[in-house]
Design an enzyme around this catalytic site. Structure first.
Site, mmCIF file in Angstrom:
data_model
loop_
_atom_site.group_PDB
_atom_site.id
_atom_site.type_symbol
_atom_site.label_atom_id
_atom_site.label_comp_id
_atom_site.label_asym_id
_atom_site.label_seq_id
_atom_site.Cartn_x
_atom_site.Cartn_y
_atom_site.Cartn_z
ATOM 1 N N TYR A 75 0.781 -1.157 0.025
ATOM 2 C CA TYR A 75 0.166 0.028 0.100
ATOM 3 C C TYR A 75 0.816 1.292 0.017
ATOM 4 C CZ TYR A 75 -5.089 -0.404 0.073
ATOM 5 O OH TYR A 75 -6.055 -0.780 -0.244
ATOM 6 N N GLU A 77 -0.572 4.934 -0.577
ATOM 7 C CA GLU A 77 -1.268 6.063 -0.686
ATOM 8 C C GLU A 77 -0.559 7.339 -0.224
ATOM 9 O OE1 GLU A 77 -5.019 5.405 1.581
ATOM 10 O OE2 GLU A 77 -5.608 3.911 0.667
ATOM 11 N N THR A 281 -3.670 6.932 -21.387
ATOM 12 C CA THR A 281 -3.452 5.546 -21.171
ATOM 13 C C THR A 281 -2.092 5.458 -21.393
ATOM 14 O OG1 THR A 281 -4.116 5.022 -23.224
ATOM 15 C CG2 THR A 281 -5.953 4.858 -21.724
ATOM 16 N N LYS A 284 -1.767 1.907 -25.143
ATOM 17 C CA LYS A 284 -2.340 1.860 -26.476
ATOM 18 C C LYS A 284 -1.065 2.105 -27.467
ATOM 19 C CE LYS A 284 -6.706 4.209 -25.285
ATOM 20 N NZ LYS A 284 -7.581 3.078 -24.932
HETATM 21 N N1 PLP Z 1 -9.646 8.315 -23.262
HETATM 22 C C1 PLP Z 1 -9.616 7.835 -24.510
HETATM 23 C C2 PLP Z 1 -9.513 8.756 -25.609
HETATM 24 C C3 PLP Z 1 -9.864 6.474 -24.705
HETATM 25 O O1 PLP Z 1 -9.744 6.050 -26.070
HETATM 26 C C4 PLP Z 1 -10.100 5.741 -23.472
HETATM 27 C C5 PLP Z 1 -10.042 3.926 -23.860
HETATM 28 O O2 PLP Z 1 -10.410 3.660 -24.821
HETATM 29 C C6 PLP Z 1 -10.050 6.113 -22.360
HETATM 30 C C7 PLP Z 1 -9.853 7.393 -22.132
HETATM 31 C C8 PLP Z 1 -10.198 5.146 -21.013
HETATM 32 O O3 PLP Z 1 -9.153 4.349 -21.085
HETATM 33 P P1 PLP Z 1 -9.221 2.896 -19.944
HETATM 34 O O4 PLP Z 1 -9.979 1.961 -20.739
HETATM 35 O O5 PLP Z 1 -7.968 2.907 -19.582
HETATM 36 O O6 PLP Z 1 -10.080 3.564 -18.851
#
Ligand code: PLP
Length: 501
Positions: A75, A77, A281, A284
């Site tokens: 943990y 936090e 994220t 991707k």
């Molecule tokens: N923001 C955008 C532009 C996205 O395309 C996505 C997911 O596809 C997200 C946020 C959300 O990401 P997560 O699925 O990791 O919560």
């Protein structure tokens, strides 16, 4: 260790990641064989289906292995060197390292690597902006710095102000994300939310129209970024609009973070250079572990650091470790080449699909994704997605701007090239993929509804394709993937033999 020993005797000089996979599967198998089975089955599925999902990728084995360890037990936090738990020295080092490399690769003032996902990153960013621009000044007016000390009346007045702020983001049907003010997401319930759309004729962002709308709405947050827009965004222009109306410019670069890290989007098109707050994220185009991150200017750093406990509970130290590994990879010159190849492949594939007779939204792409309008084949997006999956190509249906078929059936397919580029594919393979897609869609017809009130009409979900055409397409996909195997280091046959029934 019997299986791992057997693997070692057959492979005396194994790849470290491949060996670690066998050992970890042996360990998992000894407790939960059904889970080991599914991990192996997922590799088998990935080896036989071509991944064109624009939001997915394949992260490296070192990144994966950094996630599977005892850091998960801790943990932590708070934020580095300011924790609510004892014994966080190693987590402090891991989190600081991930944040430091993130700042280096993106040229950011500050990085917050705790968000568990992109949606979490957006929620934290929203709250950080509300905190910095509304709550802190509101508390100052009252003459109190700690909200816990406010009277019930003062707290209610402050909450009302926090709840009445405006968000202006890209409409879901124009490629925006659910978390950008869509009514079925908490973002539209937290904010008085408005959306801008792409131009009906061109399918492109119209900055003059966005400016006029921003002047009318005067949002607290002007939000740029997308899940399904195939063009680059002029962030310099977006910042000018934000400044003109006193808004905070927030950019969600979840999809294209890898193209920013890899230098494809620079100058006016680099969100980090122009926005106050950037969310992303990490899994991707950036090719890291599943997770989120926020980059921001110094002004918002303190507020962003309150993400835990404001929005999330304990951070995930093992995932932050994997982020540090992936960011280290993204800092290498090879990653710049990789990012450029993603876009080259995407432009090539879009042009090849056009040559196969497909209609491509906006006529092409500047990034890692594009949208095919499948109405020319007499199909819905749902039918096109399903028939392609049957033939070994995995992608997702997507609404086109102002889509007459709505968000469920849709008229479009979203195609992305980050994953196939990771596999090493290039121009020749893009041509083959476009040809397979064209052949499959060109030989698919909607099925006829046989029962109920729609009997005799064309189905929007079901389709017909001859077994021969489907089998031939599947074989072509397999041939392609056999030349570019997913995680080539991993010995699938060995894993299937030992960890599947
Ligand atoms: N923001 C955008 C532009 C996205 O395309 C996505 C997911 O596809 C997200 C946020 C959300 O990401 P997560 O699925 O990791 O919560």
């Amino acid at each position: 260790m019997n299986i791992t020993k057997e693997y070692l005797s057959a492979n005396p000089n194994p790849d470290a990641g491949a060996l670690a996979y066998v050992a970890s599967l042996e360990s998992v198998h000894s407790v939960a064989p059904e889970i080991a089975d599914k991990i192996v089955q997922e590799l088998a599925d990935q080896r036989t289906n071509l991944k064109l999902i624009a939001s997915e990728n394949y992260c490296s084995l070192p990144t994966q292995l950094a996630m599977g360890n005892l850091l998960t037990d801790k943990y932590s936090e708070g934020f580095p060197y300011h924790r609510f738990y004892a014994g966080c020295d190693n987590v402090d080092a891991v989190e600081s390292r991930a944040a430091q490399i993130a700042c280096e690769i993106f040229g950011a003032d500050y990085a917050y690597v705790q968000p568990h996902s992109g949606a979490d990153a957006n929620l934290i960013a929203y709250w950080a902006i509300l905190n910095q621009r509304i709550e802190v000044p509101g508390l100052e007016e009252i003459g109190e710095s700690n909200p816990s000390n406010l009277s019930r009346e003062d707290w209610d007045r402050l909450r009302e102000r926090l709840g009445n702020q405006r968000l202006l983001g890209l409409d879901y049907y124009s490629g925006g994300h659910l978390t950008h003010g869509y009514r079925h997401n908490v973002s539209a319930q937290m904010f008085d939310s408005y959306t801008y759309t792409v131009d009906r004729e061109t399918g492109l962002l119209d900055y003059d129209a966005i400016e006029a709308q921003a002047e009318e709405i005067k949002p607290l947050i002007l939000l740029a970024g997308y899940s399904a827009y195939p063009r680059k965004i002029d962030f310099k222009r977006m910042r000018r609009i934000a400044d003109k109306v006193g808004a905070v410019l927030m950019v969600d670069m979840a999809h294209f973070a890898g193209l920013v890290a890899g230098g494809v989007f620079s100058g006016d098109f680099d969100p980090v250079a122009h926005a106050h707050v950037v969310t992303t994220t990490t899994h991707k185009t950036l090719r890291g572990p599943r997770g989120g991150m926020i980059l921001c200017t110094e002004e918002f750093a303190e507020a962003v650091n309150k993400g835990c406990p404001m929005v999330i509970g304990g951070p995930l130290p093992h995932i932050m470790a994997a982020k540090a590994v992936a960011f280290t990879e993204a800092a290498k010159p090879e990653f710049r080449e990789y990012a450029a190849r993603i876009v080259d492949n995407c432009q090539t594939l879009a042009a090849d699909c056009q040559a196969e007779g497909m209609t491509i939204a906006t006529g092409g792409t500047d990034n890692h994704l594009f949208l095919i309008d499948v109405r020319g084949f007499g199909l819905t997006g749902r039918q096109a997605e399903s028939v392609l999956r049957e033939c070994g190509i995995t992608l997702n249906r997507n609404s086109l701007p102002f889509d007459p078929n709505g968000a469920w059936y849709t008229s479009g397919l979203r195609v992305g090239t980050a994953a196939v580029t990771t596999l090493g594919m290039g121009k020749g393979e893009m041509k083959e993929i476009a040809s397979i897609i064209g052949t499959v869609l060109g030989n698919t017809r909607p099925a006829t509804v046989t029962k109920g009130k729609n009997a005799g009409k064309s189905s929007k979900a079901r389709y017909e394709i001859s077994e021969e055409v489907a089998a031939a397409a599947k074989q072509r996909v397999r041939d392609l993937l056999s030349r570019f195997p997913v995680y080539p280091e991993l010995d699938l046959n060995f894993m299937q033999e030992h960890f599947q029934d």
